[in-house]
Design an enzyme around this catalytic site. Structure first.
Site, PDB file in Angstrom:
ATOM      1  N   ASP A 151       0.900  -1.181   0.114  1.00  0.00           N
ATOM      2  CA  ASP A 151       0.112   0.001   0.249  1.00  0.00           C
ATOM      3  C   ASP A 151       0.935   1.129   0.023  1.00  0.00           C
ATOM      4  OD1 ASP A 151      -2.388   1.062  -0.011  1.00  0.00           O
ATOM      5  OD2 ASP A 151      -3.216   0.182   1.890  1.00  0.00           O
ATOM      6  N   GLU A 184      -1.127   1.621  -5.109  1.00  0.00           N
ATOM      7  CA  GLU A 184      -0.906   3.122  -4.708  1.00  0.00           C
ATOM      8  C   GLU A 184      -1.743   4.022  -5.230  1.00  0.00           C
ATOM      9  OE1 GLU A 184      -0.273   4.428  -8.169  1.00  0.00           O
ATOM     10  OE2 GLU A 184       1.067   5.831  -7.242  1.00  0.00           O
ATOM     11  N   TRP A 185      -3.092   3.341  -5.915  1.00  0.00           N
ATOM     12  CA  TRP A 185      -4.185   3.908  -6.279  1.00  0.00           C
ATOM     13  C   TRP A 185      -4.092   4.711  -7.569  1.00  0.00           C
ATOM     14  CZ3 TRP A 185      -2.674   6.433  -1.332  1.00  0.00           C
ATOM     15  CH2 TRP A 185      -2.708   5.567  -0.101  1.00  0.00           C
ATOM     16  N   GLY A 186      -2.979   4.531  -8.284  1.00  0.00           N
ATOM     17  CA  GLY A 186      -2.966   5.037  -9.620  1.00  0.00           C
ATOM     18  C   GLY A 186      -2.422   6.772  -9.506  1.00  0.00           C
ATOM     19  N   ASP A 187      -2.005   7.202  -8.388  1.00  0.00           N
ATOM     20  CA  ASP A 187      -1.677   8.570  -8.127  1.00  0.00           C
ATOM     21  C   ASP A 187      -0.385   8.926  -8.869  1.00  0.00           C
ATOM     22  OD1 ASP A 187      -3.614   8.520  -6.100  1.00  0.00           O
ATOM     23  OD2 ASP A 187      -2.438   8.877  -4.584  1.00  0.00           O
ATOM     24  N   ASN A 188       0.592   7.863  -9.170  1.00  0.00           N
ATOM     25  CA  ASN A 188       1.645   8.024  -9.775  1.00  0.00           C
ATOM     26  C   ASN A 188       1.706   7.231 -11.183  1.00  0.00           C
ATOM     27  OD1 ASN A 188       3.573   9.774  -7.638  1.00  0.00           O
ATOM     28  ND2 ASN A 188       2.646   8.216  -6.446  1.00  0.00           N
ATOM     29  N   ASP A 206     -10.181   3.482  -3.538  1.00  0.00           N
ATOM     30  CA  ASP A 206     -10.942   2.296  -2.979  1.00  0.00           C
ATOM     31  C   ASP A 206     -12.314   2.190  -3.573  1.00  0.00           C
ATOM     32  OD1 ASP A 206      -8.602   1.902  -1.511  1.00  0.00           O
ATOM     33  OD2 ASP A 206      -9.701   2.062   0.765  1.00  0.00           O
TER      34      ASP A 206
HETATM   35  C1  GLA Z   1      -6.143   1.458   1.567  1.00  0.00           C
HETATM   36  C2  GLA Z   1      -6.298   0.471   0.327  1.00  0.00           C
HETATM   37  C3  GLA Z   1      -7.293  -0.596   0.709  1.00  0.00           C
HETATM   38  C4  GLA Z   1      -6.771  -1.325   2.212  1.00  0.00           C
HETATM   39  C5  GLA Z   1      -6.732  -0.326   3.146  1.00  0.00           C
HETATM   40  C6  GLA Z   1      -6.241  -0.891   4.616  1.00  0.00           C
HETATM   41  O1  GLA Z   1      -7.192   2.227   1.802  1.00  0.00           O
HETATM   42  O2  GLA Z   1      -6.432   1.160  -0.703  1.00  0.00           O
HETATM   43  O3  GLA Z   1      -7.429  -1.650  -0.262  1.00  0.00           O
HETATM   44  O4  GLA Z   1      -5.612  -2.089   1.970  1.00  0.00           O
HETATM   45  O5  GLA Z   1      -5.711   0.579   2.820  1.00  0.00           O
HETATM   46  O6  GLA Z   1      -5.950   0.075   5.444  1.00  0.00           O
END
Ligand code: GLA
Length: 408
Positions: A151, A184-188, A206
């Site tokens: 993460d 890393e959610w696509g941020d970079n 998420d």
């Molecule tokens: C982030 C991630 C989630 C999960 C939580 C756990 O938000 O994107 O998928 O793993 O952390 O705290």
């Protein structure tokens, strides 16, 4: 003397090249990974008991037979670091420890995944791997871990590519093959640099268990199914075997309607996203099991060609998504974003199947393809006839087009 000198140069070159030559463990995700993760349903409430029961349920529900393999513990399994800096599991939640848990999961023919974070702390405030990457990778290898979700919380001052490369190297040095799932959610824009770093990368923030809502948490938002789909625009060309766009874990069985769950699962399958269930496998309705174990839909996701679907056309909230498959087959998904049903008509003579990415093209109005509806299993004629159907609200029609009738 000259030869000695030359050998010396070659040797020095080879040695200094070693770090650059290290790599991820190739081939662990030739098709998108299938499994389960604790976060969406259980949050921080993880325990050894629950993970064992989930592994049991993955087998008894038929999910293992449908291809699911990874049982992944998300955030909050951690205890403290010991005096030498090695991470421990929370003793109350995991009294027998991670090694025994991995042995149990392996005894079922399944694999165990774990979660950490590139920063100082995880998103749930537990110890992150920053500065402890090699120790953590070694610990996971000793425990018998097969999958790491990594993460991106608490990473102020860090650069994403370097941080993820460090963990890739650490896993490699620890020596146990571990599927590396970047979060890393696509941020970079990980799709531009992570192909050789990990096996998949999250493309968005998420997910939220709703079809088309946005959940506002103040400092961050989570996203319904259609929002996540729309955020994939332009990304398909970056994904392929062993490096996938990850649209986040599934919410099937977590409160959406059956239609919405079916649409959600079909979209993730068509987009070659990892299929990581996020519900309580120990308590599933028949409908939830039927959705999660639909082998024909899973086969689209696991197709060896490994090409993500594209949006062919769309109007009035009804969209046509197309996915080329191995051996000249195609999948077509009709997605109805509206709350109410829509009647559709497809004249295959004017319906183009053309994927510039894989260079595949077909004329279904001229070349006859058999049609199979993958949600009711029925053959629905062929492409030389006009197709008429009704797609319920927030639902899909998923068709496999094959030159010969196929039963899977
Ligand atoms: C982030 C991630 C989630 C999960 C939580 C756990 O938000 O994107 O998928 O793993 O952390 O705290």
């Amino acid at each position: 003397m000259k030869t000695m000198l030359y050998l010396g140069v070659v040797l020095a070159g080879a040695l200094s090249a070693t770090p650059a030559a290290a790599q991820k463990f190739d081939g662990l995700a030739k098709t998108p990974q299938l499994g389960w993760n604790s976060w969406n349903k259980f949050g921080c409430n993880v325990s050894e008991q629950m993970i064992r029961e989930t592994a049991d349920a993955m087998v008894s529900s038929g999910m293992q037979a449908a291809g699911y393999q990874y049982v992944n513990i998300d955030d909050c399994w951690h205890g403290d670091r010991d005096e030498r800096g090695f991470i421990t599991a929370n003793q109350e939640r995991f009294p027998y420890g991670m090694k025994a848990l991995a042995d149990y999961v392996h005894s079922k023919g399944l694999k165990l995944g774990i979660y950490s974070d590139a920063g100082w702390k995880t998103c749930g405030g537990r110890p992150g791997s920053r500065g402890h990457e090699y120790q953590d990778a070694l610990t996971y290898a000793q425990w018998g871990i097969d999958y790491l979700k990594y993460d991106w919380c608490e990473t102020n001052g860090l650069k994403a590519e370097g941080a993820y490369l460090t963990m890739r190297e650490a896993l490699r040095k620890a020596g146990r093959p571990v599927l590396f799932s970047l979060c890393e959610w696509g941020d970079n824009q990980p799709w531009t640099w992570a192909k050789d770093v990990g096996h998949s990368w999250r493309t968005t923030g998420d997910i939220h268990p709703c079809f088309d809502c946005i959940e506002d948490h103040g400092t961050w938002k989570s996203w319904g199914v259609t929002y996540i789909l729309d955020k994939q625009d332009g990304l398909r060309k970056f994904a392929g075997p062993d490096h996938w766009n990850d649209m986040d874990m599934l919410e099937v069985g977590n409160g959406m309607s059956e239609s919405e769950d079916r649409a959600h699962f079909s979209i993730w399958a068509m987009m070659n996203s990892p299929l990581i269930a996020g519900n309580d496998l120990r308590n599933m309705s028949k409908q939830t099991i039927a959705i999660l174990t639909n082998k024909s839909v899973i086969a689209l996701n696991q197709d060896p060609l490994g090409v993500q679907a594209y949006r062919q056309s769309g109007a009035d909230g009804v969209e046509y998504w197309v996915k080329p498959l191995a051996e000249g087959d195609w999948a077509v998904m009709v997605l109805n974003r509206n709350k109410t049903a829509r009647a559709i008509t497809v004249d295959w003579k004017t319906f183009t199947l053309q994927d510039d990415l894989s260079g595949t093209v077909a004329a279904p109005g001229v070349t006859r393809f058999e049609l199979r509806n993958l949600w009711n299993g029925q053959f629905s004629g062929n492409t030389l006839k006009v197709l008429q159907a009704t797609v319920p609200g927030h639902d899909v029609l998923v068709l496999r087009l094959s030159r010969k009738p196929r039963f899977t």
